[in-house]
Design a protein around this motif. Structure first.
Motif, PDB file in Angstrom:
ATOM      1  N   UNK A  57       0.798  -1.233   0.000  1.00  0.00           N
ATOM      2  CA  UNK A  57       0.000   0.000   0.000  1.00  0.00           C
ATOM      3  C   UNK A  57       0.833   1.287   0.000  1.00  0.00           C
ATOM      4  N   UNK A  58       1.833   1.359   0.837  1.00  0.00           N
ATOM      5  CA  UNK A  58       2.618   2.591   0.925  1.00  0.00           C
ATOM      6  C   UNK A  58       3.386   2.849  -0.370  1.00  0.00           C
ATOM      7  N   UNK A  59       4.031   1.827  -0.891  1.00  0.00           N
ATOM      8  CA  UNK A  59       4.783   1.972  -2.137  1.00  0.00           C
ATOM      9  C   UNK A  59       3.858   2.322  -3.299  1.00  0.00           C
ATOM     10  N   UNK A  60       2.741   1.631  -3.396  1.00  0.00           N
ATOM     11  CA  UNK A  60       1.801   1.879  -4.491  1.00  0.00           C
ATOM     12  C   UNK A  60       1.281   3.309  -4.445  1.00  0.00           C
TER      13      UNK A  60
ATOM     14  N   UNK B 286       1.250   8.795  -6.355  1.00  0.00           N
ATOM     15  CA  UNK B 286       1.350  10.216  -6.028  1.00  0.00           C
ATOM     16  C   UNK B 286       2.459  10.873  -6.835  1.00  0.00           C
ATOM     17  N   UNK B 287       3.574  10.207  -6.941  1.00  0.00           N
ATOM     18  CA  UNK B 287       4.702  10.721  -7.707  1.00  0.00           C
ATOM     19  C   UNK B 287       4.297  11.014  -9.151  1.00  0.00           C
TER      20      UNK B 287
ATOM     21  N   UNK C 289       7.803  15.392  -8.934  1.00  0.00           N
ATOM     22  CA  UNK C 289       7.731  13.927  -8.879  1.00  0.00           C
ATOM     23  C   UNK C 289       8.403  13.419  -7.600  1.00  0.00           C
ATOM     24  N   UNK C 290       9.581  13.948  -7.316  1.00  0.00           N
ATOM     25  CA  UNK C 290      10.317  13.545  -6.113  1.00  0.00           C
ATOM     26  C   UNK C 290       9.523  13.864  -4.851  1.00  0.00           C
TER      27      UNK C 290
ATOM     28  N   UNK D 111       6.296  14.388  -4.528  1.00  0.00           N
ATOM     29  CA  UNK D 111       5.076  13.581  -4.474  1.00  0.00           C
ATOM     30  C   UNK D 111       5.332  12.172  -3.979  1.00  0.00           C
ATOM     31  N   UNK D 112       6.362  11.538  -4.522  1.00  0.00           N
ATOM     32  CA  UNK D 112       6.637  10.147  -4.166  1.00  0.00           C
ATOM     33  C   UNK D 112       7.349   9.961  -2.847  1.00  0.00           C
ATOM     34  N   UNK D 113       8.266  10.864  -2.536  1.00  0.00           N
ATOM     35  CA  UNK D 113       9.083  10.691  -1.328  1.00  0.00           C
ATOM     36  C   UNK D 113       8.466  11.328  -0.087  1.00  0.00           C
ATOM     37  N   UNK D 114       7.660  12.360  -0.281  1.00  0.00           N
ATOM     38  CA  UNK D 114       7.135  13.086   0.877  1.00  0.00           C
ATOM     39  C   UNK D 114       5.610  12.960   0.976  1.00  0.00           C
ATOM     40  N   UNK D 115       4.905  13.504  -0.013  1.00  0.00           N
ATOM     41  CA  UNK D 115       3.458  13.611   0.135  1.00  0.00           C
ATOM     42  C   UNK D 115       2.746  12.257   0.114  1.00  0.00           C
ATOM     43  N   UNK D 116       3.092  11.391  -0.813  1.00  0.00           N
ATOM     44  CA  UNK D 116       2.410  10.092  -0.905  1.00  0.00           C
ATOM     45  C   UNK D 116       2.480   9.300   0.388  1.00  0.00           C
TER      46      UNK D 116
END
Length: 172
Positions: A13-16, A21-22, A53-54, A56-61
């Motif tokens: 779930x977290x990775x997806x 998000x990224x 992209x960074x 979104x994927x590393x922080x917000x998602x």
């Protein structure tokens, strides 16, 4: 495609949600540059898109995924679904939104090599007040009708327009 996404969401779930998000943060920036700024492909700032992209994927998602789980588990008004929804919206807009707008603007300033304090002074209040015109209503729908596992995706789809705005604001 939806069944594949659901399977990935169940398995990781977290990775997806971070990857989703990224991608959608990137789409928001591309929309900002191409549809709002009308830069054209030859003048597209790939570095700017990369920053989105960074972030979104590393922080917000990951943060949004964790936040929605926290709200689901900890923000509950016994015996009242509607009061629970209002409490979650209040927590989201009173805690998460102000914090993550600041983190977004600060992160972008760091990644751009610009002054964090100046970026926050220039853009924070405008971003937050605009947020309050859009997101309370979105989150009411999100918390009322969207299952927990799909809340980040729902927010991400709505965020295409929001991220277009944030990317534009950040570029000012």
């Amino acid at each position: 495609m939806l069944s594949w996404y659901k399977a990935q969401l169940a398995a990781r779930p977290l990775l997806t949600q971070a990857v989703t998000t990224s991608i959608l943060f990137g789409v928001g920036d591309v929309a900002a540059q191409q549809l709002v700024d009308r830069r054209g492909l030859s003048n597209h700032d790939l570095t700017r898109t990369g920053r989105m992209v960074l972030y979104g994927g590393a922080v917000f998602g990951p943060a949004a995924t964790t936040w929605f789980r926290f709200l689901q588990k900890r923000v509950v008004v016994p015996g009242s679904t509607n009061k629970t929804i209002l409490a979650r919206v209040a927590a989201d807009q009173g805690l998460f939104a102000p914090t993550f707008i600041g983190i977004f603007l600060g992160s972008m300033a760091v990644l751009e090599g610009t002054d964090v304090k100046e970026k926050l002074q220039k853009n924070y209040w405008e971003a937050l007040s605009t947020n309050w015109m859009v997101w309370p209503f979105v989150q009411m729908v999100n918390f009322k009708v969207v299952p927990l596992d799909h809340r980040v995706l729902f927010v991400n789809v709505i965020s295409i327009g929001w991220n277009c705005y944030l990317s534009w604001l950040n570029g000012q």
